[in-house]
Structures are given as structure tokens and as C-alpha cells.
Design an enzyme around this catalytic site. Sequence first.
Site, PDB file in Angstrom:
ATOM      1  N   GLU A 197       0.534  -0.962  -0.578  1.00  0.00           N
ATOM      2  CA  GLU A 197       0.109  -0.249  -0.004  1.00  0.00           C
ATOM      3  C   GLU A 197       0.986   1.178  -0.021  1.00  0.00           C
ATOM      4  OE1 GLU A 197      -3.565  -2.151   2.687  1.00  0.00           O
ATOM      5  OE2 GLU A 197      -1.966  -0.962   3.178  1.00  0.00           O
ATOM      6  N   ASP A 263      -4.780  -5.944  11.465  1.00  0.00           N
ATOM      7  CA  ASP A 263      -5.961  -6.048  12.610  1.00  0.00           C
ATOM      8  C   ASP A 263      -5.163  -6.300  13.926  1.00  0.00           C
ATOM      9  OD1 ASP A 263      -7.667  -5.740  10.223  1.00  0.00           O
ATOM     10  OD2 ASP A 263      -8.507  -8.197  10.721  1.00  0.00           O
TER      11      ASP A 263
END
Length: 475
Positions: A197, A263
Site C-alpha cells: 500500500e 488488524d
Amino acid sequence: MTLSIPDFSGLRVLVAGDAMLDEYWFGDASRISPEAPVPVVRNSSSERRPGGAANVALNVAALGASVRLVAIVGRDERGDALQRALGDAGVQCDFVRSPKLPTIHKLRVLARNQQLIRLDAEQPLDGCAAELGRRFDSALAGIDIVLLSDYGKGSLSRVEELIRACLTAKIRVLVDPKGQEFRRYGGASVLTPNQSEFETVVGPWPQEDEFLRKAEALRAELGLQLLLVTRGRRGMTLVSGAAPPVGLAAQAREVFDVTGAGDTVLALLGASLAAGMPPPDAAALANLGAGIVVGKIGVATVSRAELSLALHRRGSGGRGLVELDELAAMAADAKARGARIVMTNGCFDILHAGHVSYLEEAKALGDHLIVAVNDDESVRRLKGAPRPITPLSDRMAVLAGLAAVDWVVPFSEDTPASVVERIVPDVLVKGGDWQPEDIAGSETVLANGGQVRSVGFKPGRSTSALIRSIRELPE
């Protein structure tokens, strides 16, 4: 770096973002379909687990913090299943329940722990983002930290408004981002992109110093306090601007599945910062947690017990000094994973070679060794004044530093029978000068199918003999 696990129990954490229900079908594939060149999987079991932002919330709850999740789900059976699973884990769900949009669902088919295919069922959630924002604003009061989990499904399509609300309320906000437009996250406290990303946004880099330059430039451009880039096999890099970048090596011994690792990083980093840990320590703890969860199949959480054990094994903190309630939870978690728990007890006043040999022999009987230690008052009752020579805190610290010892817990009674009843170890151990039937707590262990053992005793090695020798030394 010496790490310790903070107390998360007083924290109030708000999580918002793309929640989903992850489903797993497990089986074996031993033949190819005659209909098409694909394996035939004979399904033997299945599981449903909260994913995305729901997994972030689950990870926070596993640390012992109070957590509220604001998310968009369908008014369907999958939404009900997601809410039940989260509620059972102690997560307070504040769901926008859409009658038109289905709960995001990902089905993974695995054969011998190898993922063969993933089937996604979803629709863009942008239409409910305004209602999510209203729920979010109402939930901010009294919150210590905010975690935004963006999987690009539309729940955070108005993320700029959520970040502004956090800035107005003076609440730190961490974002796990998605997509190519990171300017929308400007003003957040922390951004946690993965390397892919990050590269999509800033472009490739030929050398490490160029990576660091790009990272600092992005941090400054977006007005972030911290930028944490997760880099797979290369671990993580933390950039703060106020201090040199911090590189953290990957912790996983064996990687089974990277699903949901981000997460865990978001949850642990956010909770650790809210608990007052310095950023490098918080990032190191998040890195440790990520290394644990990628060794599991599918989305997963990491418990305090797993963190404590991982710190102990690498000898950099978390040396196992625990209270009984925490120990009971850790031991139960270890047992649930198939570990064999060994327990022993004693005063351990002036540790000597006999103690070390005895504890190593005890540890060899199982996977984890618990040492219960008499507190100072109980030592005085048993041994008389002026014992103990060494105070309880020092005795526990020295024991916790031994490689054989996993957890050390104090007790105030003359015997550890109540501790044994609470933990119910698989093996209860004392030195060779004890008969098994005389060992406190033996009835409890035997009644639960465990073993009671006496292990090696080294003649002439005793604290009393050491004290006599010291007293006989010329002044």
C-alpha cells in the site's frame, strides 16, 4: 529493548470501519474433479469468524480493554452471526443494519491448511456512511483512542469527517488505510499501511535510505505523529520525525496465513499507545503480536498469555511475574491449545544449584512451568525469624529469569493448595525429599487425571546450609 505488557483493562477503545464475516471450510483434497481441472475438497469442518474491523475489535477485547465497534452490516443472518460472535467476546456492537446491503462475507476453502479459493459476497457500503458517521460521533464521549479499519468497502468513505471529529475531541486516531489516496487520512495520529500500500502511494525505492526518506516525507505531508509501515518478512519500520526511524525484525517462526495480521497490529499499537507505552515499545509489541497471529490459520487474535509467553521465550521482558487471576487465564489459554502445565512451589530463599537443577527437571515434564512462591509472612511462619533472607519481589524476579520457568505467582497461605485448585495443573511437582501423597494439592490434581511427581533432590544443597556457611565465615 525490554518490553512489558501494560494493563489494558481500564481503556475504552472505539473501532469503526468495514466489518465482515469470514467463513472457513476445511477438508482434504485427494483427487481432481472429472468436470474440470480443479481439486475436489471433501469438507470436514467449518468455522465463522469476525473479520476486518470486527477482527480489530476482537483483538482489542482479547487484551482486556473495553471496546465499541461502529460498522455497517446487513439485516440478515450473517449480520446476526457477526453480532453474536462479537457480543460473546465482550465487544459492544453499534451496527448500522441495512435492509438492502448484505453483510460482507468471505468464504475460504482450505485443504490441509492450504487455501484453494476465496469467494466474496459484498456490495459497496457508501450509502450508509453518513449514518455510520452519526453513530461514530455519538460514541466518542469518554473514549481513550479510536481505531479506523479501512478495507475499501465504503464504510469509511467519509473518513475525513471522522478524523476531524477525533481532532475536535482531542482523541488520538489510528488508521489502517486502503487505496491510493492517502490525503484523505491527513491529520490522523498514526497510519499503518503495509509495504504494498505504501509503495502504491509513494512509488518504488532502489535503496533503504530512499524508503526512509519517502516515509518521512509522507508522514510530514499528512501531518501524522507516527507512520508505521508493515513490511512482511522485513518486519516493520516506525517513522516519527522526532527521533531516528526504528526498524523491527519480523517475529514469526513459521508463517501459515497473513490474513488479519494488520488488524492485530492496529489493535495492539493503538491499545499500547493509549496505555502510555512509548511509540517504539508499542510498535515492538504490535510486531510481536503480528508474529504470533501469522502462525495461525485465518483471522485470529492474540491473547495477553501468548504475548507474555513470547516475550519470555525471547528473553526481552514479560518474564512471567503474574497475579493469580492473570495466571489462571494464561494457564487456561495454554491448555486450550494443548499445552501441558507443570506446577511446583517453595520459598526459594537464596536460589542455589539444587533449585536450578530441580526446576529444569520439573520443566522437562511438560510445556510450561509455574512456580508458586511463599510470600514473606508465610516464610516466617514456616522457617522462623529472620527468614526470609531475600524479600518476595527479589525471589520472584530471580526465579522468573530462569529459562525453565514460565510463570511465577505468589501465595500467602502455608501451602499452595488454593493455587493448585485454581490452576489444576497437569503435573504437580516437589523435590525428591517429598512423598507424592504429602504434596499439597495432590488430591485435586489426581482427581482431574493429572500426575503428582517427586523429582531429583541434591544432598547438601540447601538454603539453610548456605546460611550456616555464611554465618561461619570470618569477619
